[in-house]
Design a protein around this motif. Structure first.
Motif, PDB file in Angstrom:
ATOM      1  N   MET A 152       0.771  -1.130   0.121  1.00  0.00           N
ATOM      2  CA  MET A 152       0.041  -0.126  -0.148  1.00  0.00           C
ATOM      3  C   MET A 152       0.874   1.173   0.157  1.00  0.00           C
ATOM      4  O   MET A 152       2.216   1.219   0.044  1.00  0.00           O
ATOM      5  N   THR A 153       0.357   2.399  -0.303  1.00  0.00           N
ATOM      6  CA  THR A 153       1.097   3.712  -0.431  1.00  0.00           C
ATOM      7  C   THR A 153       1.226   4.013   1.096  1.00  0.00           C
ATOM      8  O   THR A 153       0.759   3.772   1.674  1.00  0.00           O
ATOM      9  N   ILE A 193       4.127   2.141   1.886  1.00  0.00           N
ATOM     10  CA  ILE A 193       5.297   2.365   1.717  1.00  0.00           C
ATOM     11  C   ILE A 193       5.544   1.902   0.784  1.00  0.00           C
ATOM     12  O   ILE A 193       4.853   0.845   0.442  1.00  0.00           O
ATOM     13  N   ALA A 194       7.365   2.662   1.567  1.00  0.00           N
ATOM     14  CA  ALA A 194       6.943   1.783   0.764  1.00  0.00           C
ATOM     15  C   ALA A 194       8.018   2.104   0.080  1.00  0.00           C
ATOM     16  O   ALA A 194       7.498   2.350  -0.199  1.00  0.00           O
ATOM     17  N   LEU A 195       8.317   3.055  -1.931  1.00  0.00           N
ATOM     18  CA  LEU A 195       9.153   3.093  -2.371  1.00  0.00           C
ATOM     19  C   LEU A 195       9.103   3.148  -3.356  1.00  0.00           C
ATOM     20  O   LEU A 195       8.012   2.807  -2.710  1.00  0.00           O
ATOM     21  N   THR A 250      -2.986  -2.842  -3.115  1.00  0.00           N
ATOM     22  CA  THR A 250      -1.811  -3.717  -3.914  1.00  0.00           C
ATOM     23  C   THR A 250      -0.490  -2.564  -4.067  1.00  0.00           C
ATOM     24  O   THR A 250       0.517  -3.044  -4.195  1.00  0.00           O
ATOM     25  N   GLU A 251      -0.819  -1.528  -4.121  1.00  0.00           N
ATOM     26  CA  GLU A 251       0.026  -0.185  -4.770  1.00  0.00           C
ATOM     27  C   GLU A 251       1.248  -0.395  -3.686  1.00  0.00           C
ATOM     28  O   GLU A 251       1.151  -0.574  -2.318  1.00  0.00           O
ATOM     29  N   GLY A 252       2.635  -0.274  -4.148  1.00  0.00           N
ATOM     30  CA  GLY A 252       3.615  -0.182  -3.474  1.00  0.00           C
ATOM     31  C   GLY A 252       4.171  -1.521  -2.925  1.00  0.00           C
ATOM     32  O   GLY A 252       5.366  -1.670  -2.057  1.00  0.00           O
ATOM     33  N   THR A 278       6.628   0.282  -6.141  1.00  0.00           N
ATOM     34  CA  THR A 278       7.437   0.937  -5.325  1.00  0.00           C
ATOM     35  C   THR A 278       8.423   1.870  -5.762  1.00  0.00           C
ATOM     36  O   THR A 278       8.493   2.964  -5.037  1.00  0.00           O
ATOM     37  N   LEU A 279       8.806   1.708  -6.797  1.00  0.00           N
ATOM     38  CA  LEU A 279       9.839   2.802  -7.410  1.00  0.00           C
ATOM     39  C   LEU A 279       9.042   3.873  -7.680  1.00  0.00           C
ATOM     40  O   LEU A 279       9.455   4.974  -7.976  1.00  0.00           O
TER      41      LEU A 279
END
Length: 297
Positions: free
Chosen positions: A1-2, A32-34, A197-199, A205-206
């Motif tokens: 997740m973000t 997070i994350a990235l 799902t993000e991150g 993440t990038l």
């Protein structure tokens, strides 16, 4: 997740959960994350939309000094190079390095990424990820609670304790009494799937750690025991603090890779460390998924 502020509960997910049949399952996570990174622009992590950022102090590139006495004019001295042209050349060089590092990162296929956001609003939030190209595992500690996200194939699973589900994800106390510590699931295309799902994959993440031009090259130093150079720009990822200056520290050598991302403004500071590039991550579906059905019913 973000990440909080990457850490703000997704209330629209909770609403979706309540609209579902009796077993209301929803989740919203700001992880997070990235990271998937726009090759034309570059990346930055982290301090997060919900991460506190204190301005990052960065040393500029060393400047050449002249041996001429002050005020002396050399009749043979050539005119000074145009400063704007110099800045553009440096920005182009930094962008090329960043693009190369991100390309290498995606090719590695897996990474251990740990993001830490510090702010007055949320205190300290940690996102500890083992990401792959298509899935990953994320452990979140925030607001005194914990949430775990596991992405396997086209399904995302998550569970949390009482504080994690109420304070971070927005569940009510009654919902948490039924759902806490149990695995819930979301399928691709369902409400809330993207936010949760993000991150959790390398690319996402990038992308959250994205930085944009103009870029500066920062002098070599050692970070986490690795010789690195910095690419500094403006944070543009969803997880980064607003109006933050961000730096991606990249390993030197023939195979440059991201080592650490730092983004900060006056209230939030995000740091994300990358290690174990290419180390296999084994992902399996959790046992005993609640109702073995999705949040959307």
């Amino acid at each position: 997740m973000t990440q909080p502020g990457r850490a703000q509960p997704a209330n629209f997910l909770v609403a979706a959960l309540r609209d579902a049949p009796r077993v209301a399952l929803v989740m919203s996570i700001a992880v997070i994350a990235l990271i998937a990174t726009d090759a034309a622009v570059a990346v930055t992590r982290t301090a997060g939309s919900s991460s506190p950022r204190s301005a990052v102090a960065v040393t500029g590139s060393p400047r050449a000094t002249s041996s001429e006495p002050a005020g002396a004019v050399s009749p043979t001295a050539s005119p000074s190079p145009d400063k704007s042209a110099q800045r553009k050349a440096e920005s182009d060089q930094a962008q090329a390095l960043l693009t190369r590092a991100l390309t290498n990162a995606l090719a590695k296929g897996s990474v251990h990424a740990v993001a830490r956001t510090v702010s007055k609003k949320i205190g300290t939030a940690t996102f500890d990820d083992y990401d792959t190209a298509t899935g990953g595992i994320q452990h979140i500690s925030i607001y005194g609670g914990n949430v775990t996200v596991r992405v396997v194939g086209t399904r995302t699973y998550f569970r949390g304790d009482k504080r994690g589900l109420t304070r971070y994800m927005g569940f009510t106390a009654d919902e948490v009494a039924v759902l806490h510590h149990q695995w819930l699931s979301l399928r691709a295309g369902e409400a809330g799937y993207k936010a949760v799902t993000e991150g959790v994959t390398i690319a996402s993440t990038l992308h959250e750690d994205r930085i944009i031009a103009p870029f500066r090259l920062l002098p070599q130093r050692t970070v986490n025991g690795v010789a690195v150079v910095g690419v500094q720009g403006h944070a543009a990822g969803a997880g980064a603090p607003k109006r933050a200056i961000a730096t991606m520290w990249i390993s030197t050598g023939d195979d440059p890779l991201p080592v650490k991302f730092v983004a900060a403004n006056h209230g939030v500071r995000l740091t994300q460390s990358f290690s174990d590039w290419g180390t296999p991550v084994h992902l399996t579906k959790p046992a005993n998924v609640f109702g073995d059905k999705t949040v959307s019913g």
